[in-house]
Design an enzyme around this catalytic site. Structure first.
Site, short mmCIF file in Angstrom:
data_model
loop_
_atom_site.label_atom_id
_atom_site.label_comp_id
_atom_site.label_asym_id
_atom_site.label_seq_id
_atom_site.Cartn_x
_atom_site.Cartn_y
_atom_site.Cartn_z
N GLY A 294 0.82 -1.22 0.00
CA GLY A 294 0.00 0.00 0.00
C GLY A 294 0.85 1.26 0.00
CB SER A 295 0.10 4.59 1.43
OG SER A 295 -1.15 4.71 0.78
#
Length: 571
Positions: A294-295
């Site tokens: 993810g981020s």
């Protein structure tokens, strides 16, 4: 005439007796020659078989210690109890004595003896791993056919705190999991072998010769610091319980040397209680479980953007209206911010902002950097069961695949790989091989990110932890922290599942002169919070604060204030 016959009979009787005696002596001499000459080797072998034995002396397994010499795995003397079915008889007195000390039942003994008789065996284990105290009590009973032999059993002083790293040995004191398995040959040593004479009761009368000298195992000194290991374990456990999560992992690394100072997982297990272990708890999830980052991957995507020369930290990117459509798929931002600088895109973790930036660039440099960081490959520690993750190289990239790749979807990593990647930013763009063993001399590194770009990304990551960023709860009083959150949906059999997240935070401190990297990943929190900054951020903060304090690392932000819920501020 009669007298003459009588004399002849007496003479012949003498000769007959003499002949019989001569024949008997001849038979004796022949038998002696037969035994002493003709059958010497056979008889000697038979005698040796009844008196000579080769006995084995088990080696002392090497000790595993942390970097400061504190024991993490040690061997203690135990005894194995075995019986000879030909000599051992079950009676009430024997059963009562063994039942008191070993809790053995007559049915169990009878089953053992029957099995041994069917196999024509003269050696059957009755019980292994007995303490010296119990072994002495059984020896004093002097039960015929019951014997003892010395062995060693592994003991783990830190229990479940270091269980996944150290692993454990099996009943034969051979490594089964973790570093016990990886370094089994180094730790095991070689048993000693001697030829001895035993009496009919199995007691050693004398030693004839030594066939092989006993060689004890070597000690193993880890990079792990048990103080940091305990802090990381305690805070991860607290975070898992508070957020009602399924599992989690945390890794603490020394930026300068690449040494792993702590590696913990939940759920855990007690290696001193082998019989009570479950397969679910045995996994060292920091290296065996993969997830989409993810981020937490966005700093590296933006590093490629800055290195292209098309962007700077101050370049404006319009993220309005807070979403964008790509190939019939919609990417959303949690907060609609409109025009933002590249720094603010990272600070607020804008999916739209990062995607718009990366779609103006070719995808190959991003893949190449991720590969150079170590994604898609096992790390240098070669831990048993370690996964390399998935980093597929595409011949043709769609816009959606490129956008998702740049925000941490479409490939998988381990927690250790993620921590290792962040040490590159902390080392100003240089990748240093990581180690689970204590290093006397730090290894040479390899530059994979330009120094100025790594430093710019590091400065941009500082904004994530301050007020207005996505990880305000990850700050550490007195220190500048640089880091990044991640909140990724978990893929199931039918695609991404609603309300199932991987919540993560990876941070560096002190950010002005980096010393430590801490990576925290929590799987499937089911409490009130699920964002990486809210779930993993506080865990990171407590682990990092404790580690900085133990190593007495000088604060780099003495003027920082931390606001309390009541609006007051404290240093």
């Amino acid at each position: 005439m009669k007298s003459r016959l009588k004399a002849v009979f007496i003479a012949w009787r003498f000769y007959i007796v003499f002949a019989l005696i001569f024949l008997f002596v001849l038979l004796l001499v022949g038998r002696v020659i037969d035994l002493a000459v003709l059958q010497k080797k056979f008889l000697q072998a038979q005698g040796d078989a009844r008196a000579l034995r080769v006995v084995t002396a088990p080696p002392f397994r090497g000790m595993i210690t942390d970097r400061n010499g504190s024991p993490l795995a040690i061997s203690t003397l135990v005894y194995s109890l075995w019986l000879n079915p030909d000599e051992f008889k079950i009676d009430t007195a024997v059963l009562q004595a063994l039942s008191d000390d070993l809790s053995l039942q007559s049915a169990y003994l009878a089953s053992l003896l029957k099995t041994a008789e069917n196999k024509d065996s003269q050696f059957v284990y009755l019980q292994r791993g007995l303490s010296p105290q119990i072994a002495d009590k059984i020896k004093q009973l002097k039960i015929p056919g019951l014997y003892m032999q010395e062995e060693y059993k592994r003991f783990y002083p830190e229990g479940e705190v270091a269980a996944h790293v150290i692993g454990f040995t099996n009943i034969d004191d051979q490594g089964s999991e973790g570093l016990e398995l990886l370094y089994n040959q180094w730790l095991s040593g070689e048993p000693g072998k001697s030829v001895v004479i035993k009496d009919r009761k199995g007691r050693i009368v004398s030693q004839i010769k030594i066939l092989q000298q006993q060689k004890h195992g070597n000690n193993l000194v880890l990079s792990i610091d048990k103080r940091i290991q305990y802090i990381a374990y305690r805070e991860l456990l607290r975070g898992i319980q508070e957020n009602k999560a399924t599992s989690g992992s945390a890794v603490v690394m020394d930026v300068r040397t690449g040494e792993i100072l702590a590696m913990v997982n939940q759920p855990s297990f007690n290696p001193n209680r082998r019989a009570q272990q479950s397969l679910v708890s045995l996994r060292n999830r920091a290296v065996t479980d993969v997830f989409e980052p993810g981020s937490t991957i966005k700093p590296f995507s933006l590093a490629v953007a800055l290195a292209s020369g098309k962007y700077t930290p101050q370049t404006i990117v319009n993220t309005a209206p807070g979403w964008m459509r790509i190939d019939h798929h919609v990417l959303h931002d949690e907060h609609r911010k409109g025009p933002m600088t590249v720094t603010e895109v990272l600070q607020h973790s804008s999916n739209v902002g990062v995607s718009k930036i990366m779609l103006t660039l070719p995808p190959e440099p991003v893949w190449n950097l991720f590969h150079d960081l170590g994604f898609g490959n096992t790390t240098e520690i070669h831990f048993p069961g370690e996964r390399e993750g998935v980093l597929n190289k595409r011949n043709k990239w769609s816009q959606l695949a490129q956008a998702e790749f740049s925000i941490g979807y479409g490939f998988t990593v381990t927690v250790l790989q993620l921590a290792e990647a962040y040490t590159v930013l902390a080392n100003h763009g240089i990748k240093i091989p990581i180690s689970l063993l204590k290093l006397e001399i730090p290894p040479a590194g390899k530059r994979i990110i330009p120094e100025n770009i790594a430093n710019e990304i590091l400065d941009m990551m500082k904004t994530v932890v301050v007020k207005g960023g996505t990880a305000e709860q990850a700050n550490v009083p007195g220190y500048v922290v640089a880091g990044k959150t991640g909140t990724a949906l978990i893929a199931g059999p039918h695609g991404y599942e609603d309300h199932h997240y991987t919540s993560s935070f990876v941070g560096i401190a002190p950010a002005t002169h980096p010393r430590l990297v801490v990576a925290v990943v929590v799987s499937n929190p089911t409490g009130k919070q699920y964002y990486g900054g809210d779930v993993s951020g506080p865990i990171f903060s407590r682990i990092m604060e404790g580690t900085l304090r133990i190593y007495d690392i000088e604060p780099d932000d003495l003027t920082s204030l931390r606001e309390n819920n009541d609006g007051h501020s404290t240093l």
